[in-house]
Design an enzyme around this catalytic site. Structure first.
Site, PDB file in Angstrom:
ATOM      1  N   GLU A 323       0.811  -1.224   0.000  1.00 58.35           N
ATOM      2  CA  GLU A 323       0.000   0.000   0.000  1.00 58.35           C
ATOM      3  C   GLU A 323       0.846   1.277   0.000  1.00 58.35           C
ATOM      4  O   GLU A 323       0.366   2.341   0.372  1.00 58.35           O
ATOM      5  CB  GLU A 323      -0.959   0.012   1.203  1.00 58.35           C
ATOM      6  CG  GLU A 323      -1.852  -1.205   1.277  1.00 58.35           C
ATOM      7  CD  GLU A 323      -2.677  -1.244   2.557  1.00 58.35           C
ATOM      8  OE1 GLU A 323      -2.858  -0.185   3.185  1.00 58.35           O
ATOM      9  OE2 GLU A 323      -3.142  -2.334   2.924  1.00 58.35           O
ATOM     10  N   GLY A 324       2.117   1.185  -0.385  1.00 58.47           N
ATOM     11  CA  GLY A 324       2.982   2.350  -0.380  1.00 58.47           C
ATOM     12  C   GLY A 324       3.644   2.624   0.950  1.00 58.47           C
ATOM     13  O   GLY A 324       4.400   3.593   1.090  1.00 58.47           O
TER      14      GLY A 324
END
Length: 360
Positions: A323-324
């Site tokens: 998710e970064g």
């Protein structure tokens, strides 16, 4: 027949300015802190200086987290730690500030942008600014069918390009890139195995949510079957993304390539962004010079892709959530490198011997 040829990016992408990098290296040699004492922070500062075309380097003032979201049909084989079609819940957690990347973005005061490229849900369940770009509802089961049509793959790549242009035009000076996907590590592993010429077992990991041994075996079989479908189309990156990629992966590939065209640096997160970067490198060999690897995720395919692109991860903290998150953790290092390169004083010049100025 597609009108988009990713190989055209090879002529559009230039390397960060080498003359500026030499100037930055020379300036570093003049700083009061001994050369090498700051380790990789020196290298980071010089890289960013070349990317900006500025000596001294400028501060990173407008970073942005950009997350591409999508569901993958292959998740129906129970190859993911999350239920098939549940990527919407990941998006909702970010929007509500309850996911790791949302917490870290809030701490760092960095805005987050989510782009729905291929979620498998009713668009009415999410805000319009998230869903309005959707290419299709979910991506196909890549072990037995194409993820996308070639036309959909082109639309997804062009979507990523458009998002990159919007970010560059709005003043974003560095992007933290991630994905919100369920089943996304399976096409990512397939792309990397196909491009690196390796077997399924070498690249198949356990994903961000973690899977048991039986699920890993199913995932390995899915990657193996998808690889058989990928190899005949290796000569065409767009067709490769259509065959074994997905809407979110194709959009991320377009985003990465156009970001390099616009000279906008990007920090990569995990195996999904690494796979897209590897496709991008295949299209334009200079493109990886604009990217940093934020963190090592533990996925074997990611390590293989980064090695192929000669990208050395900034962090290895065992972060697997995706998710970064890992890439965002690396952002303070990049900002620190810029501040040190710009603000540390240069050495005082030694006073010359006064005798040289004595006249007869």
């Amino acid at each position: 027949m597609s009108s988009l040829n990713l190989d055209d990016f090879s002529d559009l992408i230039e390397r960060p300015d080498s003359g500026t990098r030499r100037d930055a290296e020379e300036r570093r040699e003049r700083l009061a802190v001994p050369s090498g004492a700051l380790g990789r922070l020196d290298e980071l500062g010089e890289w960013l200086s070349a990317a900006q075309g500025s000596v001294p380097v400028k501060a990173v003032r407008q970073p942005r987290v950009v997350l591409f979201a999508g569901d993958h049909g292959v998740a129906a084989l129970d190859v993911s730690g999350r239920p098939a079609g549940s990527a919407r819940s990941l998006v909702r957690a970010v929007l509500e500030g309850e996911s790791p990347v949302a917490v870290l973005a809030r701490l760092a005061e960095v805005p987050v942008r989510i782009v729905d490229a291929g979620l498998d849900c009713d668009p009415a369940l999410l805000p319009d600014e998230v869903v309005r770009h959707r290419v299709r509802r979910g991506s196909g089961r890549i072990d037995i069918e194409d993820a996308l049509t070639v036309e959909e793959a082109e639309r997804a790549v062009r979507l990523g390009m458009a998002i990159a242009d919007e970010e560059a035009d709005s003043g974003t000076d560095l992007v933290v890139l991630g994905d919100l996907s369920v089943g996304g590590t399976t096409p990512a592993a397939t792309l990397i195995a196909a491009l690196c010429g390796t077997d399924a077992s070498v690249v198949t990991g356990r994903g961000g949510a973690g899977i048991d041994d039986l699920a890993w075996m199913r995932k390995c079989a899915a990657v193996r079957d998808a690889l058989r479908r990928a190899r005949p189309v290796l000569g065409d990156q767009l067709e490769l993304l259509a065959t074994v990629g997905g809407a979110d992966l194709a959009a991320m590939t377009g985003f990465l390539l156009q970001s390099a065209v616009r000279r906008m640096p990007v920090i990569l997160d995990g195996v999904v962004s690494a796979a897209c970067a590897l496709v991008g490198q295949r299209a334009a060999f200079r493109a990886p010079d604009w990217w940093l690897a934020g963190q090592l995720s533990g996925e074997p395919a990611q390590a293989k892709a980064l090695d192929r692109m000669a990208l050395n991860p900034l962090l290895d903290q065992g972060v697997t959530v995706g998710e970064g998150t890992g890439a965002l953790l690396a952002l303070p290092l990049v900002r620190a490198a810029a501040a040190l390169a710009a603000e540390l004083p240069e050495r005082a010049e030694p006073v010359e011997d006064a005798a040289e100025y004595v006249t007869e």
